[in-house]
Design a protein around this motif. Structure first.
Motif, mmCIF file in Angstrom:
data_model
loop_
_atom_site.group_PDB
_atom_site.id
_atom_site.type_symbol
_atom_site.label_atom_id
_atom_site.label_comp_id
_atom_site.label_asym_id
_atom_site.label_seq_id
_atom_site.Cartn_x
_atom_site.Cartn_y
_atom_site.Cartn_z
ATOM 1 N N GLY A 1 0.811 -1.215 0.000
ATOM 2 C CA GLY A 1 0.000 0.000 0.000
ATOM 3 C C GLY A 1 0.841 1.260 0.000
ATOM 4 N N LYS A 2 1.970 1.239 0.723
ATOM 5 C CA LYS A 2 2.842 2.414 0.765
ATOM 6 C C LYS A 2 3.521 2.664 -0.576
ATOM 7 C CE LYS A 2 3.941 2.373 5.673
ATOM 8 N NZ LYS A 2 5.002 2.171 6.671
ATOM 9 N N ASN A 3 3.701 1.592 -1.369
ATOM 10 C CA ASN A 3 4.351 1.739 -2.671
ATOM 11 C C ASN A 3 3.367 2.100 -3.773
ATOM 12 O OD1 ASN A 3 6.837 1.198 -1.615
ATOM 13 N ND2 ASN A 3 6.765 -0.975 -2.068
ATOM 14 N N GLY A 4 2.127 2.379 -3.458
ATOM 15 C CA GLY A 4 1.171 2.828 -4.459
ATOM 16 C C GLY A 4 0.182 1.772 -4.898
ATOM 17 N N GLY A 5 0.235 0.587 -4.329
ATOM 18 C CA GLY A 5 -0.720 -0.451 -4.681
ATOM 19 C C GLY A 5 -0.101 -1.522 -5.560
ATOM 20 N N ILE A 6 -0.952 -2.360 -6.092
ATOM 21 C CA ILE A 6 -0.481 -3.524 -6.845
ATOM 22 C C ILE A 6 -0.040 -3.159 -8.256
ATOM 23 C CG2 ILE A 6 -2.757 -4.206 -7.694
ATOM 24 C CD1 ILE A 6 -0.141 -6.644 -6.457
ATOM 25 N N VAL A 7 -0.642 -2.132 -8.856
ATOM 26 C CA VAL A 7 -0.323 -1.795 -10.247
ATOM 27 C C VAL A 7 1.135 -1.356 -10.411
ATOM 28 C CG1 VAL A 7 -0.900 -0.274 -12.168
ATOM 29 C CG2 VAL A 7 -2.722 -1.292 -10.796
#
Length: 135
Positions: free
Chosen positions: A71-77
């Motif tokens: 989540g901290k890295n912007g999500g799965i995409v």
């Protein structure tokens, strides 16, 4: 409804206090409440005195990304896009004739020429007090 109850509650409490007989009221002793003492944590309590070298499994093991870190890295995409880019890069390196991109080394010139270096040295000597003189 809740507002009416909140407004009426102090009035009902006063009525109940007036109805009781004050002669029979008792006072309790004062209680001193103290928190439980905190346990002192010794960080070196369970330290292993034997230094064990990592095994092949430990060197190659990579812990999977946690959901919080994901989540901290912007999500799965973005994570999947990064993994796809790494896969493409690894595949491109297997192409026959692939060469790693290299940049030639260029030495930069010294920041000061001789006159500027001499001036800087004079200014530094002038700003420092002499070792035997007053400070």
């Amino acid at each position: 409804m809740a507002t009416l109850w909140l407004v009426a509650a102090p009035a009902m409490a006063q009525d109940a206090a007036a109805a009781t007989d004050d002669d029979q009221a008792t006072t309790l002793d004062t209680l001193v409440v103290r928190p439980e003492p905190e346990e002192v944590v010794d960080l070196y309590r369970f330290e292993n005195p034997v230094d064990v070298e990592p095994t092949v499994f430990e060197r190659r093991w990579k812990e999977p990304t946690s959901l919080e870190q994901l989540g901290k890295n912007g999500g799965i995409v973005p994570v999947l896009a990064g993994l796809a880019a790494k896969g493409i890069q690894a595949g491109a390196r297997r192409i026959p004739g692939w060469k790693e991109p290299m940049q030639t080394v260029i030495a930069r010139p010294p920041p000061l020429d001789e006159q500027q270096a001499a001036r800087a040295l004079r200014l530094q000597d002038a700003s420092e007090p002499s070792p035997g003189g007053p400070e």
